[in-house]
Design a protein around this motif. Structure first.
Motif, PDB file in Angstrom:
ATOM      1  N   PRO A  69     -50.328  65.797 -30.668  1.00 35.15           N
ATOM      2  CA  PRO A  69     -51.196  66.695 -29.895  1.00 35.15           C
ATOM      3  C   PRO A  69     -50.706  68.135 -30.038  1.00 35.15           C
ATOM      4  N   LEU A  70     -51.607  69.064 -29.822  1.00 31.99           N
ATOM      5  CA  LEU A  70     -51.268  70.489 -29.905  1.00 31.99           C
ATOM      6  C   LEU A  70     -50.172  70.824 -28.884  1.00 31.99           C
ATOM      7  N   SER A  71     -49.154  71.550 -29.334  1.00 22.92           N
ATOM      8  CA  SER A  71     -48.053  71.940 -28.439  1.00 22.92           C
ATOM      9  C   SER A  71     -47.466  73.243 -28.983  1.00 22.92           C
ATOM     10  N   ALA A  72     -46.517  73.800 -28.241  1.00 20.22           N
ATOM     11  CA  ALA A  72     -45.861  75.026 -28.721  1.00 20.22           C
ATOM     12  C   ALA A  72     -45.216  74.763 -30.081  1.00 20.22           C
ATOM     13  N   ALA A  73     -44.655  73.567 -30.247  1.00 20.10           N
ATOM     14  CA  ALA A  73     -43.960  73.242 -31.506  1.00 20.10           C
ATOM     15  C   ALA A  73     -44.950  73.140 -32.667  1.00 20.10           C
ATOM     16  N   THR A  74     -46.108  72.526 -32.440  1.00 15.55           N
ATOM     17  CA  THR A  74     -47.074  72.423 -33.546  1.00 15.55           C
ATOM     18  C   THR A  74     -47.682  73.799 -33.828  1.00 15.55           C
ATOM     19  N   LYS A  75     -47.887  74.603 -32.778  1.00 14.63           N
ATOM     20  CA  LYS A  75     -48.484  75.941 -32.980  1.00 14.63           C
ATOM     21  C   LYS A  75     -47.613  76.818 -33.872  1.00 14.63           C
ATOM     22  N   ARG A  76     -46.304  76.642 -33.758  1.00 14.63           N
ATOM     23  CA  ARG A  76     -45.393  77.441 -34.593  1.00 14.63           C
ATOM     24  C   ARG A  76     -45.558  77.134 -36.071  1.00 14.63           C
ATOM     25  N   ARG A  77     -46.127  75.977 -36.386  1.00 13.25           N
ATOM     26  CA  ARG A  77     -46.283  75.579 -37.791  1.00 13.25           C
ATOM     27  C   ARG A  77     -47.625  76.031 -38.376  1.00 13.25           C
ATOM     28  N   VAL A  78     -48.406  76.748 -37.542  1.00 12.99           N
ATOM     29  CA  VAL A  78     -49.752  77.160 -37.950  1.00 12.99           C
ATOM     30  C   VAL A  78     -49.904  78.676 -37.771  1.00 12.99           C
ATOM     31  N   GLY A  79     -50.277  79.376 -38.833  1.00 10.54           N
ATOM     32  CA  GLY A  79     -50.547  80.817 -38.743  1.00 10.54           C
ATOM     33  C   GLY A  79     -52.049  81.029 -38.687  1.00 10.54           C
ATOM     34  N   ARG A 133     -54.920  92.258 -46.550  1.00 10.02           N
ATOM     35  CA  ARG A 133     -53.715  91.577 -47.065  1.00 10.02           C
ATOM     36  C   ARG A 133     -52.583  91.661 -46.044  1.00 10.02           C
ATOM     37  N   LEU A 134     -52.501  92.815 -45.367  1.00 13.68           N
ATOM     38  CA  LEU A 134     -51.474  92.946 -44.329  1.00 13.68           C
ATOM     39  C   LEU A 134     -51.774  91.993 -43.159  1.00 13.68           C
ATOM     40  N   ALA A 135     -53.065  91.862 -42.832  1.00 18.30           N
ATOM     41  CA  ALA A 135     -53.439  90.916 -41.770  1.00 18.30           C
ATOM     42  C   ALA A 135     -53.012  89.499 -42.177  1.00 18.30           C
ATOM     43  N   LEU A 136     -53.225  89.160 -43.452  1.00 16.20           N
ATOM     44  CA  LEU A 136     -52.797  87.838 -43.934  1.00 16.20           C
ATOM     45  C   LEU A 136     -51.276  87.725 -43.903  1.00 16.20           C
ATOM     46  N   ALA A 137     -50.602  88.836 -44.242  1.00  9.45           N
ATOM     47  CA  ALA A 137     -49.133  88.825 -44.188  1.00  9.45           C
ATOM     48  C   ALA A 137     -48.658  88.501 -42.771  1.00  9.45           C
ATOM     49  N   SER A 138     -49.383  89.026 -41.769  1.00 10.08           N
ATOM     50  CA  SER A 138     -48.947  88.774 -40.374  1.00 10.08           C
ATOM     51  C   SER A 138     -49.089  87.292 -40.022  1.00 10.08           C
ATOM     52  N   THR A 139     -50.029  86.591 -40.661  1.00 10.74           N
ATOM     53  CA  THR A 139     -50.154  85.146 -40.381  1.00 10.74           C
ATOM     54  C   THR A 139     -48.998  84.357 -41.012  1.00 10.74           C
ATOM     55  N   LEU A 140     -48.341  84.980 -41.998  1.00  7.46           N
ATOM     56  CA  LEU A 140     -47.255  84.276 -42.701  1.00  7.46           C
ATOM     57  C   LEU A 140     -45.909  84.407 -41.992  1.00  7.46           C
ATOM     58  N   LEU A 141     -45.862  85.263 -40.969  1.00  3.45           N
ATOM     59  CA  LEU A 141     -44.595  85.457 -40.237  1.00  3.45           C
ATOM     60  C   LEU A 141     -44.190  84.146 -39.577  1.00  3.45           C
ATOM     61  N   GLY A 142     -42.936  83.814 -39.703  1.00  2.00           N
ATOM     62  CA  GLY A 142     -42.470  82.530 -39.178  1.00  2.00           C
ATOM     63  C   GLY A 142     -42.655  81.407 -40.185  1.00  2.00           C
ATOM     64  N   ASN A 143     -43.190  81.746 -41.360  1.00  2.00           N
ATOM     65  CA  ASN A 143     -43.337  80.789 -42.464  1.00  2.00           C
ATOM     66  C   ASN A 143     -44.080  79.503 -42.069  1.00  2.00           C
ATOM     67  N   PRO A 144     -45.323  79.640 -41.565  1.00  2.57           N
ATOM     68  CA  PRO A 144     -46.081  78.440 -41.180  1.00  2.57           C
ATOM     69  C   PRO A 144     -46.504  77.632 -42.404  1.00  2.57           C
ATOM     70  N   GLU A 145     -46.723  76.333 -42.176  1.00  2.00           N
ATOM     71  CA  GLU A 145     -47.179  75.462 -43.277  1.00  2.00           C
ATOM     72  C   GLU A 145     -48.675  75.583 -43.504  1.00  2.00           C
ATOM     73  N   VAL A 146     -49.374  75.990 -42.449  1.00  2.00           N
ATOM     74  CA  VAL A 146     -50.839  76.020 -42.483  1.00  2.00           C
ATOM     75  C   VAL A 146     -51.340  77.397 -42.087  1.00  2.00           C
ATOM     76  N   LEU A 147     -52.390  77.856 -42.763  1.00  2.00           N
ATOM     77  CA  LEU A 147     -53.054  79.094 -42.355  1.00  2.00           C
ATOM     78  C   LEU A 147     -54.481  78.770 -41.962  1.00  2.00           C
ATOM     79  N   VAL A 148     -54.917  79.331 -40.834  1.00  2.00           N
ATOM     80  CA  VAL A 148     -56.294  79.135 -40.357  1.00  2.00           C
ATOM     81  C   VAL A 148     -56.956  80.510 -40.354  1.00  2.00           C
ATOM     82  N   LEU A 149     -57.990  80.671 -41.183  1.00  2.00           N
ATOM     83  CA  LEU A 149     -58.571  81.996 -41.386  1.00  2.00           C
ATOM     84  C   LEU A 149     -60.062  81.973 -41.078  1.00  2.00           C
TER      85      LEU A 149
END
Ligand code: ATP
Length: 228
Positions: free
Chosen positions: A66-76, A135-151
């Motif tokens: 289920p969605l949690s703080a821990a799973t959210k950290r893996r998603v940008g 591109r900078l906006a996309l760079a901000s989604t990469l902070l924390g090195n998530p496995e998944v990006l939702v755009l």
């Protein structure tokens, strides 16, 4: 196990039923498009998946949990245009964003590198082209090195050069191993960048599967001509 599993999701806003029992699975490593005309429920789907909206029914599971703080950290996520400071550099803006997100400052360098902004990192945001801003906006989604990006509609409002830059970047991020979920009303965008697609219309899933199979079917015509 699917990386993201939406099961029978429903959402209404007052009298408007925005999603009606939507189920879909996103596998790791895919570039998954949510395709549909304006008002078909794409943004609502992403909002529910990310927990920024509450469903009226159904479940969301990321990585089998289920969605949690821990799973959210893996998603940008990039749902709306972030507010960058015009007179700060790209790097300074990302360092601030990393601070807010509690992401390691070291991931700023990786994000600049991956988005091709390293050579412009000390330039003020103000002077950037539309494509570079996104591109900078996309760079901000990469902070924390998530496995998944939702755009959500990542090329909206860009000029043709910006659109090409951002699409190229999405493809590059996919080859770097990111799973990417992208909402778009543009058939050619989905065809260019996605491996899989779910077609939404009036809050319902019309079809889902590999892009080549789905867009070759009759739904292609529905997507092209049917506004909601
Ligand atoms: P768009 O590309 O225009 O954002 P979309 O496919 O992302 O479209 P949604 O934004 O999810 O679609 O909207 C689905 C339906 O829900 C539409 O009928 C929309 O008018 C309605 N809707 C969305 N947000 C709200 C809200 N906050 N209040 C009321 N109705 C809403």
């Amino acid at each position: 196990m699917a990386l993201l599993e939406l099961d029978n999701l429903s959402k209404s806003y007052g009298g408007t039923q925005a999603l009606r029992g939507l189920s879909l699975q996103v596998e790791a490593g895919s570039v998954y498009g949510l395709l549909g005309p304006n008002g078909s429920g794409k943004t609502t789907t992403l909002g529910l998946a990310l927990g920024v909206l509450q469903a009226n029914g159904g479940t969301v599971r990321w990585f089998g949990q289920p969605l949690s703080a821990a799973t959210k950290r893996r998603v940008g996520a990039l749902l709306e245009t972030p507010n960058f400071f015009p007179y700060l550099s790209a790097r300074q803006n990302l360092l601030l964003a990393a601070d807010i997100k509690h992401a390691a400052p070291a991931t700023v360098d990786a994000a600049l590198e991956l988005t091709g902004l390293k050579s412009r990192q000390h330039d003020a945001f103000k002077g950037f082209s539309l494509g570079m801003k996104q591109r900078l906006a996309l760079a901000s989604t990469l902070l924390g090195n998530p496995e998944v990006l939702v755009l959500d509609e990542p090329t909206n409002g860009l000029d043709p050069q910006g659109i090409a830059e951002v699409r190229e970047l999405i493809q590059r991020l996919a080859t770097e191993g990111k799973t990417i979920i992208i909402a778009s009303h543009l058939l050619d965008e989905i065809e260019k960048v996605c491996t899989h697609v779910a077609v939404l219309q009036r809050g319902e899933l019309r079809a889902a599967g590999p892009v080549s199979a789905i867009l070759a079917s009759t739904d292609r015509i529905v997507v092209r001509v049917a506004p909601d």
